[in-house]
Design a protein around this motif. Structure first.
Motif, PDB file in Angstrom:
ATOM      1  N   ALA A  81      57.233 -50.121  74.823  1.00 58.07           N
ATOM      2  CA  ALA A  81      57.737 -50.782  73.607  1.00 58.07           C
ATOM      3  C   ALA A  81      59.128 -51.277  74.342  1.00 58.07           C
ATOM      4  CB  ALA A  81      57.924 -50.105  72.402  1.00 58.07           C
ATOM      5  N   ARG A  82      60.144 -51.965  73.542  1.00 56.37           N
ATOM      6  CA  ARG A  82      61.447 -52.417  74.029  1.00 56.37           C
ATOM      7  C   ARG A  82      62.465 -51.362  73.925  1.00 56.37           C
ATOM      8  NH1 ARG A  82      62.380 -57.783  70.977  1.00 56.37           N
ATOM      9  NH2 ARG A  82      61.411 -56.837  69.115  1.00 56.37           N
ATOM     10  N   ARG A  83      62.014 -50.628  72.605  1.00 58.12           N
ATOM     11  CA  ARG A  83      63.390 -49.666  72.101  1.00 58.12           C
ATOM     12  C   ARG A  83      63.016 -48.274  72.747  1.00 58.12           C
ATOM     13  NH1 ARG A  83      62.437 -51.199  65.765  1.00 58.12           N
ATOM     14  NH2 ARG A  83      60.227 -50.867  66.598  1.00 58.12           N
ATOM     15  N   ARG A  84      63.832 -48.031  74.035  1.00 58.37           N
ATOM     16  CA  ARG A  84      63.767 -46.650  74.737  1.00 58.37           C
ATOM     17  C   ARG A  84      63.840 -45.629  73.868  1.00 58.37           C
ATOM     18  NH1 ARG A  84      63.163 -44.771  79.611  1.00 58.37           N
ATOM     19  NH2 ARG A  84      63.170 -46.594  80.557  1.00 58.37           N
ATOM     20  N   ASP A  85      64.955 -45.794  72.868  1.00 62.85           N
ATOM     21  CA  ASP A  85      65.329 -44.519  72.253  1.00 62.85           C
ATOM     22  C   ASP A  85      64.091 -44.096  71.099  1.00 62.85           C
ATOM     23  OD1 ASP A  85      65.651 -46.848  70.770  1.00 62.85           O
ATOM     24  OD2 ASP A  85      67.150 -46.049  69.242  1.00 62.85           O
ATOM     25  N   ARG A  86      63.598 -45.139  70.513  1.00 64.90           N
ATOM     26  CA  ARG A  86      62.463 -44.930  69.905  1.00 64.90           C
ATOM     27  C   ARG A  86      61.385 -44.041  70.576  1.00 64.90           C
ATOM     28  NH1 ARG A  86      61.065 -47.916  65.137  1.00 64.90           N
ATOM     29  NH2 ARG A  86      62.967 -48.384  63.923  1.00 64.90           N
ATOM     30  N   LEU A  87      61.053 -44.674  71.639  1.00 71.58           N
ATOM     31  CA  LEU A  87      59.936 -43.883  72.493  1.00 71.58           C
ATOM     32  C   LEU A  87      60.222 -42.568  73.114  1.00 71.58           C
ATOM     33  CD1 LEU A  87      59.582 -46.886  74.826  1.00 71.58           C
ATOM     34  CD2 LEU A  87      58.130 -46.187  72.997  1.00 71.58           C
ATOM     35  N   GLU A  88      61.543 -42.262  73.313  1.00 63.33           N
ATOM     36  CA  GLU A  88      61.870 -40.851  73.505  1.00 63.33           C
ATOM     37  C   GLU A  88      61.807 -40.079  72.464  1.00 63.33           C
ATOM     38  OE1 GLU A  88      65.864 -41.619  75.105  1.00 63.33           O
ATOM     39  OE2 GLU A  88      65.274 -42.212  77.226  1.00 63.33           O
ATOM     40  N   ALA A  89      62.115 -40.693  71.363  1.00 67.44           N
ATOM     41  CA  ALA A  89      62.061 -39.706  70.013  1.00 67.44           C
ATOM     42  C   ALA A  89      60.633 -39.257  69.738  1.00 67.44           C
ATOM     43  CB  ALA A  89      62.405 -40.502  68.834  1.00 67.44           C
ATOM     44  N   VAL A 105      54.848 -34.667  69.484  1.00 72.78           N
ATOM     45  CA  VAL A 105      53.716 -34.593  70.194  1.00 72.78           C
ATOM     46  C   VAL A 105      53.797 -33.324  71.322  1.00 72.78           C
ATOM     47  CG1 VAL A 105      52.764 -36.838  69.784  1.00 72.78           C
ATOM     48  CG2 VAL A 105      54.296 -36.206  71.996  1.00 72.78           C
ATOM     49  N   LYS A 106      52.720 -32.982  71.629  1.00 70.95           N
ATOM     50  CA  LYS A 106      52.646 -31.643  72.766  1.00 70.95           C
ATOM     51  C   LYS A 106      52.594 -32.458  74.196  1.00 70.95           C
ATOM     52  CE  LYS A 106      47.723 -30.822  72.736  1.00 70.95           C
ATOM     53  NZ  LYS A 106      47.161 -32.014  71.772  1.00 70.95           N
ATOM     54  N   SER A 107      51.922 -33.589  74.301  1.00 73.88           N
ATOM     55  CA  SER A 107      51.957 -33.918  75.890  1.00 73.88           C
ATOM     56  C   SER A 107      53.302 -34.458  76.171  1.00 73.88           C
ATOM     57  CB  SER A 107      50.815 -35.149  75.521  1.00 73.88           C
ATOM     58  OG  SER A 107      49.570 -34.795  75.168  1.00 73.88           O
ATOM     59  N   LYS A 108      53.338 -34.485  77.347  1.00 73.87           N
ATOM     60  CA  LYS A 108      54.614 -35.212  78.074  1.00 73.87           C
ATOM     61  C   LYS A 108      54.571 -36.489  77.772  1.00 73.87           C
ATOM     62  CE  LYS A 108      57.464 -35.747  82.294  1.00 73.87           C
ATOM     63  NZ  LYS A 108      57.509 -35.564  83.757  1.00 73.87           N
ATOM     64  N   ILE A 109      55.792 -37.192  77.084  1.00 71.53           N
ATOM     65  CA  ILE A 109      55.979 -38.495  76.742  1.00 71.53           C
ATOM     66  C   ILE A 109      56.731 -39.233  78.109  1.00 71.53           C
ATOM     67  CG2 ILE A 109      57.198 -40.141  75.338  1.00 71.53           C
ATOM     68  CD1 ILE A 109      54.707 -39.273  73.802  1.00 71.53           C
ATOM     69  N   ARG A 110      56.310 -40.389  78.584  1.00 71.93           N
ATOM     70  CA  ARG A 110      56.940 -40.915  79.634  1.00 71.93           C
ATOM     71  C   ARG A 110      57.374 -42.419  78.833  1.00 71.93           C
ATOM     72  NH1 ARG A 110      57.110 -41.758  85.410  1.00 71.93           N
ATOM     73  NH2 ARG A 110      55.769 -40.012  85.403  1.00 71.93           N
ATOM     74  N   PRO A 111      58.515 -42.693  78.581  1.00 71.31           N
ATOM     75  CA  PRO A 111      58.802 -43.617  77.766  1.00 71.31           C
ATOM     76  C   PRO A 111      59.127 -44.733  78.963  1.00 71.31           C
ATOM     77  CG  PRO A 111      60.691 -42.166  78.072  1.00 71.31           C
ATOM     78  CD  PRO A 111      59.535 -41.598  78.428  1.00 71.31           C
ATOM     79  N   ILE A 112      58.510 -46.175  78.544  1.00 72.44           N
ATOM     80  CA  ILE A 112      58.575 -47.185  79.585  1.00 72.44           C
ATOM     81  C   ILE A 112      59.225 -48.422  78.745  1.00 72.44           C
ATOM     82  CG2 ILE A 112      57.561 -48.672  81.226  1.00 72.44           C
ATOM     83  CD1 ILE A 112      55.282 -46.409  81.471  1.00 72.44           C
ATOM     84  N   ALA A 113      60.416 -48.600  78.779  1.00 70.79           N
ATOM     85  CA  ALA A 113      60.875 -49.939  78.284  1.00 70.79           C
ATOM     86  C   ALA A 113      60.682 -51.132  78.839  1.00 70.79           C
ATOM     87  CB  ALA A 113      62.460 -49.432  77.716  1.00 70.79           C
ATOM     88  N   LEU A 114      59.750 -51.857  77.897  1.00 71.33           N
ATOM     89  CA  LEU A 114      59.411 -53.363  78.629  1.00 71.33           C
ATOM     90  C   LEU A 114      59.284 -54.261  77.580  1.00 71.33           C
ATOM     91  CD1 LEU A 114      56.515 -52.052  81.108  1.00 71.33           C
ATOM     92  CD2 LEU A 114      58.890 -52.739  81.623  1.00 71.33           C
TER      93      LEU A 114
END
Length: 253
Positions: free
Chosen positions: A34-42, A47-56
């Motif tokens: 998504a565009r908002r990296r902070d939202r993705l990191e949050a 969740v238990k899986s590792k999140i990889r935030p990709i701001a695009l």
């Protein structure tokens, strides 16, 4: 590396996909876009899986190129792809600026095609592709005309692709909800007098729960709620001129 890729993951239906898929399956990583990296990191806190935030910004073609380079670099096994990005505008065609309509087409149509095309070489047998669609895909919708047309594309594209990929045992499903109260409405509704009648609202949780069940049943379309399924049924039977007349009467147009 087994991963899920989810666009539009910062809020609404995309975010709900992240949470529910994480509960049902084990992934080495979930790539959230998504565009908002902070939202993705949050999302990592939920969740238990590792999140990889990709701001695009998927309205831009170079974003698909950047995503494709990440796939080439990591060579993951994509078990699930969810295209859940998108936005709409509730307004008459002549009252909507051309830039907004073009961005809508870029995000609701071109990004779906680009993301699916880029991901396809990394899908394996039994991989799942969810395309977030809409009840609007089954009929022309005055005052939501361009948005409805983009969703009609998604429905046709998803059904056709599902047939093409059956031989690879990859399943594609369009998720076609009715009204869902998410941040979508914060952007879609700029004039509350345009669309005034909403028969029933569903939650993102209800829609995604149903979608995950329908994927297990290998359906090509997921529709949450008896009332919405009934509406789709009658839309198939009635002339579209009558369907649009009923819609406009509901909206007092």
């Amino acid at each position: 590396m087994k991963i899920a890729v989810i666009t539009g993951a910062s809020s609404g239906m995309g975010r709900e996909f992240v949470v529910q898929l994480d509960r049902q399956q084990n992934f080495d990583e979930i790539w959230v876009i998504a565009r908002r990296r902070d939202r993705l990191e949050a999302l990592q806190a939920d969740v238990k899986s590792k999140i990889r935030p990709i701001a695009l910004d998927l309205t831009k073609e170079e974003s698909i190129d950047e995503y494709q380079k990440l796939l080439e670099e990591h060579k993951p096994e994509v078990a699930v792809l969810v295209n859940a990005s998108g936005f709409g505008r509730f307004a008459a065609f002549e009252d909507t600026d051309l830039e907004s309509m073009n961005r809508m087409i870029d995000l609701n149509v071109k990004a779906y095609v680009g993301m699916t095309y880029a991901t396809l070489p990394y899908l394996r047998e039994e991989s799942e592709v969810y395309q977030l669609d809409s009840l609007s895909s089954f009929q022309p919708v005055p005052y939501i005309g361009v948005y409805g047309a983009t969703k009609a594309f998604v429905l046709s594209f998803s059904r056709a692709l599902n047939v093409e990929l059956k031989k690879k045992k990859i399943h594609v499903m369009a998720v076609c909800p009715g009204w869902v109260k998410t941040e979508f409405f914060d952007h879609a509704v700029t004039d509350e007098s345009v669309i005034t009648y909403y028969n029933k609202f569903f939650t993102a949780e209800e829609v995604i729960t149903r979608a995950l069940k329908d994927m297990k049943r290998r359906r090509d379309v997921s529709i949450c709620g008896f009332s919405v399924r009934a509406q789709v049924f009658f839309t198939k039977l009635l002339p579209h001129t009558l369907v649009m007349k009923i819609w406009c009467k509901q909206q007092k147009k």
